[in-house]
Design a protein around this motif. Structure first.
Motif, PDB file in Angstrom:
ATOM      1  N   LEU A 113      41.362   5.413 -15.786  1.00  0.00           N
ATOM      2  CA  LEU A 113      41.135   5.024 -17.183  1.00  0.00           C
ATOM      3  C   LEU A 113      40.741   6.233 -18.033  1.00  0.00           C
ATOM      4  O   LEU A 113      41.194   6.382 -19.168  1.00  0.00           O
ATOM      5  N   VAL A 114      39.927   7.132 -17.464  1.00  0.00           N
ATOM      6  CA  VAL A 114      39.554   8.358 -18.193  1.00  0.00           C
ATOM      7  C   VAL A 114      40.796   9.202 -18.427  1.00  0.00           C
ATOM      8  O   VAL A 114      41.039   9.718 -19.521  1.00  0.00           O
ATOM      9  N   SER A 115      41.619   9.309 -17.415  1.00  0.00           N
ATOM     10  CA  SER A 115      42.831  10.121 -17.495  1.00  0.00           C
ATOM     11  C   SER A 115      43.809   9.555 -18.539  1.00  0.00           C
ATOM     12  O   SER A 115      44.381  10.292 -19.337  1.00  0.00           O
ATOM     13  N   GLU A 116      43.957   8.223 -18.554  1.00  0.00           N
ATOM     14  CA  GLU A 116      44.877   7.590 -19.521  1.00  0.00           C
ATOM     15  C   GLU A 116      44.386   7.788 -20.948  1.00  0.00           C
ATOM     16  O   GLU A 116      45.175   7.978 -21.865  1.00  0.00           O
ATOM     17  N   MET A 117      43.082   7.746 -21.116  1.00  0.00           N
ATOM     18  CA  MET A 117      42.513   7.947 -22.456  1.00  0.00           C
ATOM     19  C   MET A 117      42.840   9.351 -22.942  1.00  0.00           C
ATOM     20  O   MET A 117      43.181   9.581 -24.079  1.00  0.00           O
ATOM     21  N   ARG A 118      42.765  10.305 -22.029  1.00  0.00           N
ATOM     22  CA  ARG A 118      43.090  11.693 -22.358  1.00  0.00           C
ATOM     23  C   ARG A 118      44.545  11.805 -22.785  1.00  0.00           C
ATOM     24  O   ARG A 118      44.868  12.419 -23.798  1.00  0.00           O
ATOM     25  N   LEU A 119      45.431  11.138 -22.029  1.00  0.00           N
ATOM     26  CA  LEU A 119      46.858  11.223 -22.356  1.00  0.00           C
ATOM     27  C   LEU A 119      47.123  10.545 -23.699  1.00  0.00           C
ATOM     28  O   LEU A 119      47.906  11.008 -24.501  1.00  0.00           O
ATOM     29  N   GLU A 120      46.423   9.449 -23.904  1.00  0.00           N
ATOM     30  CA  GLU A 120      46.553   8.714 -25.159  1.00  0.00           C
ATOM     31  C   GLU A 120      46.208   9.641 -26.320  1.00  0.00           C
ATOM     32  O   GLU A 120      46.915   9.716 -27.313  1.00  0.00           O
ATOM     33  N   GLU A 121      45.087  10.379 -26.166  1.00  0.00           N
ATOM     34  CA  GLU A 121      44.662  11.276 -27.235  1.00  0.00           C
ATOM     35  C   GLU A 121      45.658  12.404 -27.410  1.00  0.00           C
ATOM     36  O   GLU A 121      45.956  12.827 -28.508  1.00  0.00           O
ATOM     37  N   THR A 151      46.450   9.483 -11.144  1.00  0.00           N
ATOM     38  CA  THR A 151      45.492  10.338 -10.471  1.00  0.00           C
ATOM     39  C   THR A 151      45.675  10.170  -8.957  1.00  0.00           C
ATOM     40  O   THR A 151      45.978   9.076  -8.478  1.00  0.00           O
ATOM     41  N   THR A 152      45.476  11.282  -8.224  1.00  0.00           N
ATOM     42  CA  THR A 152      45.709  11.207  -6.780  1.00  0.00           C
ATOM     43  C   THR A 152      44.686  10.287  -6.107  1.00  0.00           C
ATOM     44  O   THR A 152      44.948   9.739  -5.052  1.00  0.00           O
ATOM     45  N   GLY A 153      43.505  10.119  -6.756  1.00  0.00           N
ATOM     46  CA  GLY A 153      42.475   9.230  -6.205  1.00  0.00           C
ATOM     47  C   GLY A 153      43.017   7.833  -5.955  1.00  0.00           C
ATOM     48  O   GLY A 153      42.647   7.173  -5.002  1.00  0.00           O
ATOM     49  N   GLU A 154      43.915   7.364  -6.828  1.00  0.00           N
ATOM     50  CA  GLU A 154      44.444   6.001  -6.651  1.00  0.00           C
ATOM     51  C   GLU A 154      45.498   5.937  -5.552  1.00  0.00           C
ATOM     52  O   GLU A 154      45.827   4.867  -5.078  1.00  0.00           O
ATOM     53  N   ARG A 155      46.028   7.093  -5.183  1.00  0.00           N
ATOM     54  CA  ARG A 155      47.035   7.082  -4.107  1.00  0.00           C
ATOM     55  C   ARG A 155      46.388   7.275  -2.732  1.00  0.00           C
ATOM     56  O   ARG A 155      47.013   7.057  -1.719  1.00  0.00           O
ATOM     57  N   THR A 156      45.122   7.732  -2.740  1.00  0.00           N
ATOM     58  CA  THR A 156      44.457   7.973  -1.463  1.00  0.00           C
ATOM     59  C   THR A 156      43.968   6.636  -0.886  1.00  0.00           C
ATOM     60  O   THR A 156      43.785   5.671  -1.628  1.00  0.00           O
ATOM     61  N   CYS A 157      43.774   6.592   0.437  1.00  0.00           N
ATOM     62  CA  CYS A 157      43.334   5.347   1.083  1.00  0.00           C
ATOM     63  C   CYS A 157      41.930   4.987   0.588  1.00  0.00           C
ATOM     64  O   CYS A 157      41.030   5.817   0.592  1.00  0.00           O
ATOM     65  N   GLN A 158      41.778   3.738   0.136  1.00  0.00           N
ATOM     66  CA  GLN A 158      40.485   3.348  -0.444  1.00  0.00           C
ATOM     67  C   GLN A 158      39.617   2.561   0.533  1.00  0.00           C
ATOM     68  O   GLN A 158      38.529   2.140   0.197  1.00  0.00           O
ATOM     69  N   THR A 166      36.354   1.674  -7.023  1.00  0.00           N
ATOM     70  CA  THR A 166      35.681   1.691  -8.327  1.00  0.00           C
ATOM     71  C   THR A 166      35.875   3.040  -9.014  1.00  0.00           C
ATOM     72  O   THR A 166      36.219   3.140 -10.188  1.00  0.00           O
ATOM     73  N   LEU A 167      35.660   4.085  -8.224  1.00  0.00           N
ATOM     74  CA  LEU A 167      35.749   5.457  -8.760  1.00  0.00           C
ATOM     75  C   LEU A 167      37.181   5.821  -9.154  1.00  0.00           C
ATOM     76  O   LEU A 167      37.414   6.459 -10.192  1.00  0.00           O
ATOM     77  N   SER A 168      38.144   5.410  -8.359  1.00  0.00           N
ATOM     78  CA  SER A 168      39.548   5.743  -8.635  1.00  0.00           C
ATOM     79  C   SER A 168      40.000   5.062  -9.926  1.00  0.00           C
ATOM     80  O   SER A 168      40.709   5.649 -10.738  1.00  0.00           O
TER      81      SER A 168
END
Ligand code: HEM
Length: 293
Positions: free
Chosen positions: A282-290, A36-43, A275-277
């Protein structure tokens, strides 16, 4: 460390699209990459902002975006809770639930950074005009996971659920804290108005609530939910980088929780984006997992 404030971000509240309450996600063939781009953005950001802000647009944006992000986190949590009425969710699911609960707590903090006077003369007035008893209890996406927040899911006491239980307790502390901070007399609009808290919430009240927070119900895929979450994190990170968590309003700051206080909310103060990223990943990975299974 001082974060680079960057240029003034354009913060415009946007429509949020969510599936009707209880409806499943639409199937999607969209297999976007799992970062997710959120994890690449400055935190990083400063807790106390140094750039004077125009309170009207900033705190309106924060109130709407903070709520919309909470709705998306609740909706993501709903799927896991729904699949596990009696049995303990997997380690990954529990991790995702705890991250979403902590992120919701971070959104309570972010939304309530509005100075108390401004909240009463602007935001609260608008909510009361929408309906005199306007209440968080009307939030359609909260209802299906309310029992988790109330400690009523049968598995919450299992040893594997310790971190989740702690996150739920932190969330209760955060909600009480921000409620006391913004409304020191402790009475919500619902309690102040003639209407007593009802056992059930009418469809009309849910629609009024959705409508206030610019939320439109229509078929939405999980990929679209993640994309909406992700793009809001990028905006929120830009806001915090430029304005700080506690912006400077007319030469003053209005802290809700300070970084040096000993409360369990303290890690949220400088960890909102982190926290949000993480929750979004984790939500995104769960989606890919499904999608793979
Ligand atoms: C910052 C954003 C806020 C969010 C996202 C939020 C969310 C919620 C939610 C989901 C509920 C339903 C809880 C349940 O049914 O178990 C609720 C109830 C409640 N909230 Fe908040 N809340 C917020 C701010 C506030 C503030 C500022 C107050 C100050 C008075 C407040 C006071 C209450 C009270 C007293 C209730 C119990 C029901 C009622 O009387 O309306 N909340 N809130």
């Amino acid at each position: 460390m001082s974060a680079e404030p960057g240029c003034r971000p354009v913060l415009q509240a946007r429509l949020l699209f969510l599936p009707p309450t209880g409806a499943p996600f639409e199937s999607s063939t969209d297999h976007t990459d799992d970062h997710t781009t959120g994890e690449r953005t400055c935190q990083e950001y400063d807790v106390f902002g140094t750039t004077p802000v125009d309170p009207q647009p900033l705190f309106w944006y924060r109130w709407i975006a903070g709520h919309q992000i909470s709705f998306m986190l609740w909706r993501a949590m709903h799927d896991v809770v729904w699949h596990h009425p009696d049995d303990v969710p997997s380690e990954r699911e529990l991790d995702m639930l705890a991250a979403c609960v902590d992120s919701y707590s971070a959104m309570l903090l972010y939304s309530s950074t509005v100075p108390r006077d401004h909240y009463h003369t602007n935001i609260r007035v608008l909510m009361a005009l929408q309906h005199p008893s306007f209440s968080g209890a009307w939030a359609p996406d909260y209802r299906p996971i309310r029992r988790l927040f109330r400690g009523k899911v049968p598995w919450l006491d299992a040893p594997a659920c310790r971190a989740l239980g702690e996150a739920v307790a932190r969330n209760g502390t955060t909600h009480s804290h921000i409620a006391d901070h913004l409304v020191p007399d402790g009475r919500s609009l619902l309690q102040q108005s003639a209407g007593a808290p009802g056992v059930s919430v009418s469809r009309e009240k849910e629609d009024l609530y959705d409508n206030f927070f610019l939320t439109v119900r229509r078929p939405v895929s999980q990929a679209e939910l993640v994309a909406q979450l992700d793009s809001r994190i990028v905006e929120l990170a830009a806001d915090l980088r430029h304005n700080g968590l506690y912006p400077e309003v007319d030469g003053h700051h209005h802290p809700v929780v300070t970084a040096w206080s000993g409360t369990p909310m303290r890690p949220l103060v400088d960890g909102v984006v982190r926290t949000l990223s993480r929750a979004t990943r984790l939500v995104s990975e769960m989606r890919l997992e499904e999608a793979r299974s």
